[in-house]
Write a protein that holds these residues in place. Structure first.
Motif, PDB file in Angstrom:
ATOM      1  N   UNK A  52      39.843  36.399 -20.436  1.00 56.47           N
ATOM      2  CA  UNK A  52      40.876  36.262 -19.402  1.00 56.47           C
ATOM      3  C   UNK A  52      41.965  37.323 -19.586  1.00 56.47           C
ATOM      4  N   UNK A  53      42.478  37.454 -20.805  1.00 56.43           N
ATOM      5  CA  UNK A  53      43.568  38.413 -21.043  1.00 56.43           C
ATOM      6  C   UNK A  53      43.078  39.850 -20.798  1.00 56.43           C
ATOM      7  N   UNK A  54      41.833  40.120 -21.163  1.00 59.74           N
ATOM      8  CA  UNK A  54      41.282  41.459 -20.928  1.00 59.74           C
ATOM      9  C   UNK A  54      41.351  41.809 -19.438  1.00 59.74           C
ATOM     10  N   UNK A  63      47.177  54.624 -26.105  1.00 59.06           N
ATOM     11  CA  UNK A  63      48.496  54.113 -25.725  1.00 59.06           C
ATOM     12  C   UNK A  63      48.448  52.590 -25.637  1.00 59.06           C
ATOM     13  N   UNK A  64      49.634  51.972 -25.491  1.00 60.02           N
ATOM     14  CA  UNK A  64      49.654  50.529 -25.286  1.00 60.02           C
ATOM     15  C   UNK A  64      49.027  50.201 -23.941  1.00 60.02           C
ATOM     16  N   UNK A  65      48.298  49.091 -23.858  1.00 60.90           N
ATOM     17  CA  UNK A  65      47.743  48.702 -22.554  1.00 60.90           C
ATOM     18  C   UNK A  65      48.866  48.323 -21.597  1.00 60.90           C
TER      19      UNK A  65
ATOM     20  N   UNK B 204      46.562  42.153 -26.665  1.00 58.96           N
ATOM     21  CA  UNK B 204      47.501  43.222 -26.308  1.00 58.96           C
ATOM     22  C   UNK B 204      47.578  44.238 -27.449  1.00 58.96           C
ATOM     23  N   UNK B 205      47.673  43.728 -28.683  1.00 57.10           N
ATOM     24  CA  UNK B 205      47.791  44.631 -29.833  1.00 57.10           C
ATOM     25  C   UNK B 205      46.496  45.422 -30.032  1.00 57.10           C
ATOM     26  N   UNK B 210      41.654  50.000 -29.198  1.00 58.79           N
ATOM     27  CA  UNK B 210      40.235  49.973 -28.825  1.00 58.79           C
ATOM     28  C   UNK B 210      40.086  49.443 -27.399  1.00 58.79           C
ATOM     29  N   UNK B 211      38.941  49.786 -26.748  1.00 54.81           N
ATOM     30  CA  UNK B 211      38.737  49.303 -25.383  1.00 54.81           C
ATOM     31  C   UNK B 211      38.556  47.778 -25.332  1.00 54.81           C
TER      32      UNK B 211
END
Lengths: 108, 235
Positions: A52-54, A63-65, B204-205, B210-211
């Motif tokens: 879900x979070x993905x 970089x940060x998502x 998030x971290x 990584x993908x």
């Protein structure tokens, strides 16, 4: 001579099949220790949360998502629908309608 | 969903997820078409590889001209989380025959796995092959059909996303996650939420490094270990 795409399909097919089936064979052949069963009891909630979070994030290499704004906005009514209805069908229908509305309104 | 475990109940229970398969399947078909994969190959891929993320990876790497070995390795890797799901379901089917186990394992997906986990909470922790086959085979056929239709429509739909159908799969996972948290009474809701929150932060971290697909696998493993630690301390 099979085409490149056919070879790819066969290779990936065998690989993904083994990943799905070998754990069944292992479990059938051996008795799993108690700690493994305890570990596995957390898999459903953990993996569903991760999937879900993905879907809410946008991966940017190195970089940060960032947040996927459309998905995040459409997820809000979907979560509310799940809590109120406790029905998978209602939740799925609300998710589709929400996303269609978000896009129609040009949000995100 | 109730406690019935026959073939018909399986058909009934899998119905809501069909929207997800249709939405994502159509989208994949369109993508495969634009990646110059022939329609016949799209159908074969859905029947032989049978994995959404794997198939998207194959289409994009095929278009980019990557070698077969690299495509196969990536396709298998993004599907690695299936091993965890198979391992989690398998103990409930241990007493069934080897053929039944292989049959169910071969067609297990994220969705039918999650459905079976929801189902367990209603059946006193029992699963039956008939129920599982109904869910698995329906999912399999709907997926294959949707991808082929998507490939055929490929040229005609400029943007498959307009109708919001592609989001059905996310909606489905939201529903399955919530139902799992409220129906798995083996631990309090607050603990389910704690583990979910932990995994969310992890994602998030991890996506910094990584993908998403690799992050899902790692976040799940670490999340389960976190759960074990919390439960040990709670006793």
């Amino acid at each position: 001579m099979p085409s490149k795409i056919m070879l790819t399909i066969l290779g990936a097919g065998i690989g993904t099949w083994l990943i799905r089936v070998v754990p069944f064979l292992l479990v059938k052949a051996a008795r799993l220790p108690k700690w493994v069963l305890q570990f596995l009891s957390f898999v459903p909630v953990a993996i569903l949360t991760a999937i879900f979070v993905e879907g809410m994030l946008v991966y940017r290499p190195g970089q940060w998502p960032t947040v996927n704004p459309q998905n995040l906005i459409a997820a809000v009514p979907t979560v509310v629908a799940a809590i109120i209805s406790k029905s998978l069908l209602v939740t799925v229908v609300v998710s589709v309608v929400s996303m269609a509305a978000v896009r129609a309104l040009g949000w995100g | 969903m109730d406690d019935a475990l026959d073939f018909k109940a399986g058909l009934r229970d899998v119905l809501p997820t069909v929207f997800g398969y249709i939405g994502v399947g159509l989208a994949f078909g369109v993508v495969a078409h634009t990646s110059h994969i022939p329609t016949l190959m799209v159908g074969l891929m859905s029947l032989i590889v049978y994995g959404g993320s794997s198939q998207f990876i194959i289409a994009s790497m095929f278009l980019a001209g990557a070698p077969v070995s690299a495509i196969v390795a990536s396709a298998v890797l993004v599907n690695a989380r299936m091993a965890l799901m198979s391992m989690t379901v398998a103990p409930y089917l241990k007493q069934e025959s080897l053929a039944q186990n292989i049959g169910i394992g071969s067609l297990l997906t994220d969705e039918t796995f999650a459905l079976s986990m929801n189902k367990l909470n209603l059946t006193g922790h029992r699963l039956k092959p008939a129920w599982f086959h109904a869910a698995n085979i329906t999912a399999y056929l709907v997926w294959a059909l949707a991808t082929v239709v998507g490939a055929l429509l490929g040229g005609m739909i400029p943007d498959a996303k307009t109708f919001g159908l592609d989001f059905a799969v996310v909606g489905m996972f939201i529903g399955l996650l919530y139902l799992q948290m409220i129906s798995d009474r083996s631990r309090p809701l607050l603990r389910h939420l704690l583990i979910a929150g932990f995994v969310a932060v992890e994602m998030v971290v991890l996506e910094r490094f990584m993908p998403g697909n690799t992050a899902i696998l790692l976040a799940t493993v670490v999340g389960c270990v976190f759960g074990m630690v919390v439960e040990r301390d709670a006793k």
